[in-house]
Design an enzyme around this catalytic site. Structure first.
Site: not given
Ligand code: PDD
Length: 305
Positions: A43, A195, A219
Site C-alpha cells: 500500500y 524510525e 522504509l
C-alpha cells in the site's frame, strides 16, 4: 494527550474497489482476500494539496518496488491506477485529500498460504478529507518514547516493503499510546535507531543533518528522499548513518517526516528534553523549505494545466 489527533466520526470518505465507487458503509472486500488473511498486500499513502496529487508518481514507483520485493504481480498499469485515484478524488470533492492505495495479491479459492492459489489483485483506493494536523505539533513539538518493540529485521520482512502487514508498527504505537505520547521510535537488532511507527526520523547536530540509512531497516520515505535533496540544495549536509539512542537523545534537534505529517519536531524522548525542549532553528528552516517545495509542486502548477 492533545498531541493525538481525534478521528472525525463523520469524515467524508470514498472507496474505489477495482473501479467501482462506494461510500464507507458499502465498501466491502472478500474475507478470502490474502490481504485480510495474511497481510499479503502492498500500500501507499499519498495526498493532495489544492486538489493536486503530490508526488503521486513517486508513490506509484514505491508501490511497484514493494510489490516486486514480494513477487506480487500487479495486474494494473500505473495509468489505470492514476485514473481510478482521480475518479475517487472527483467523487470526494475535497481540495486537501488523503489517498490510500492498496493492492492485495487477491482472493483464493482454497485456504492456503501458498500464493500460487491467489486470483487477480484487488485494488482498493480510499480517499478522505485530509484534516489539518494539530498546530501544537509544529509549534511546541511532540513527546516520544523509545519502543521496547524492535523494528523488523531486514532479513525477516524488510521494512522497506510497504506491505499490509504493519503489526510491528502497531505494537510500537500501542506502547506510545500507553505512555500518552505521540509516537515510539523503534531500534533494530543492533540497538540503533530506525524510525517511528509510521514516519522517518532525523536529528540535527551542529550544522549537519543525520538520518538512519536504509541498511538500519527503515522504509525509504518519500518525504525523507525529497528532504535529502532539498537540504543538499540549500547547502545543508545530510549524512545517512547509524544513530545510537544516546546520540539521538543528545542531538540538538530531532524531527519526524512523513507524507501526511510533513515535518514534526520532537522535543522530548523518554522524559529527556531535546536541545532546549522546543522546535529548533534547523527544523524550522526545513519546515519552510519543505512548504515552499509543496507550494511549487502544487499551488504554482495549478495555473498551468
Ligand atoms: N507512513 N516509515 C514508515 C514505517 C511509514 O509507514 C511511513 C509512511 C514513513 C514515511 O514515508 P513517507 O514520507 O513516504 O510518507 C516512514 C504513511 C504516511 C502511513 O502509512 O500513514
Amino acid at each position: 494527550m492533545n498531541e493525538i489527533k481525534k478521528v472525525e466520526k463523520d469524515e467524508k470518505l470514498i472507496v474505489n474497489i477495482c473501479g467501482e465507487i462506494f461510500n464507507r458503509k458499502e465498501a466491502k472486500i472478500s474475507v478470502f482476500d490474502r490481504g485480510f488473511l495474511y497481510g499479503d498486500s502492498v500500500y501507499e499513502v499519498a495526498r493532495t494539496y489544492n486538489g493536486i496529487p503530490f508526488l503521486l508518481q513517486e508513490h506509484l514507483d514505491r508501490l511497484w518496488h514493494s510489490a516486486s520485493l514480494l513477487n506480487l504481480s500487479i495486474n494494473y498499469t500505473q495509468d489505470e491506477i492514476v485514473h481510478q485515484v482521480n475518479r475517487a478524488l472527483a467523487e470526494l470533492g475535497e481540495e486537501n485529500a488523503y489517498i490510500r492505495i492498496i493492492i492485495t495479491r487477491g482472493e483464493e479459492g482454497i485456504l492456503s498460504l501458498d500464493p500460487t492459489f491467489a486470483k487477480s489483485n484487488n485494488l482498493v483506493i480510499i480517499v478522505k478529507d485530509q484534516t489539518p494536523n494539530p498546530k501544537s505539533w509544529y509549534q511546541d513539538g511532540v513527546k516520544v518514547i523509545l519502543a521496547k518493540t524492535q523494528r523488523t529485521n531486514r532479513m525477516a520482512v524488510d521494512p522497506n516493503i510497504k506491505s499490509g502487514n504493519y503489526l510491528n508498527s502497531v505494537l510500537a504505537i500501542m506502547e506510545a499510546r500507553k505512555e500518552g505520547v505521540y509516537d515510539a521510535i523503534m531500534l533494530n537488532v543492533l540497538g540503533n535507531i530506525t524510525e517511528g511507527s509510521h514516519s522517518n526520523i532525523w536529528m540535527a547536530k551542529g550544522k549537519n543533518l543525520v538520518t538512519p540509512p536504509l541498511t538500519a531497516g527503515i522504509l525509504e520515505g518519500i518525504t525523507r528522499k525529497m528532504l535529502i535533496q532539498l537540504a543538499k540544495g540549500n547547502n545543508i549536509q545530510v549524512d545517512q548513518k547509524d544513530i545510537t539512542p544516546n546520540e539521538l537523545i543528545n542531538a540538538d534537534e530531532v524531527f519526524f517526516t512523513s507524507t501526511t505529517r510533513e515535518i514534526v519536531p520532537v522535543t522530548q524522548i523518554d522524559n529527556s528534553p531535546i536541545g532546549l525542549g522546543q522546535p529548533g532553528n534547523m527544523t524550522k528552516e526545513l519546515i519552510k523549505i519543505y512548504s515552499k517545495f509543496i507550494h511549487q509542486q502544487t499551488v504554482d502548477q495549478s495555473g498551468n494545466g
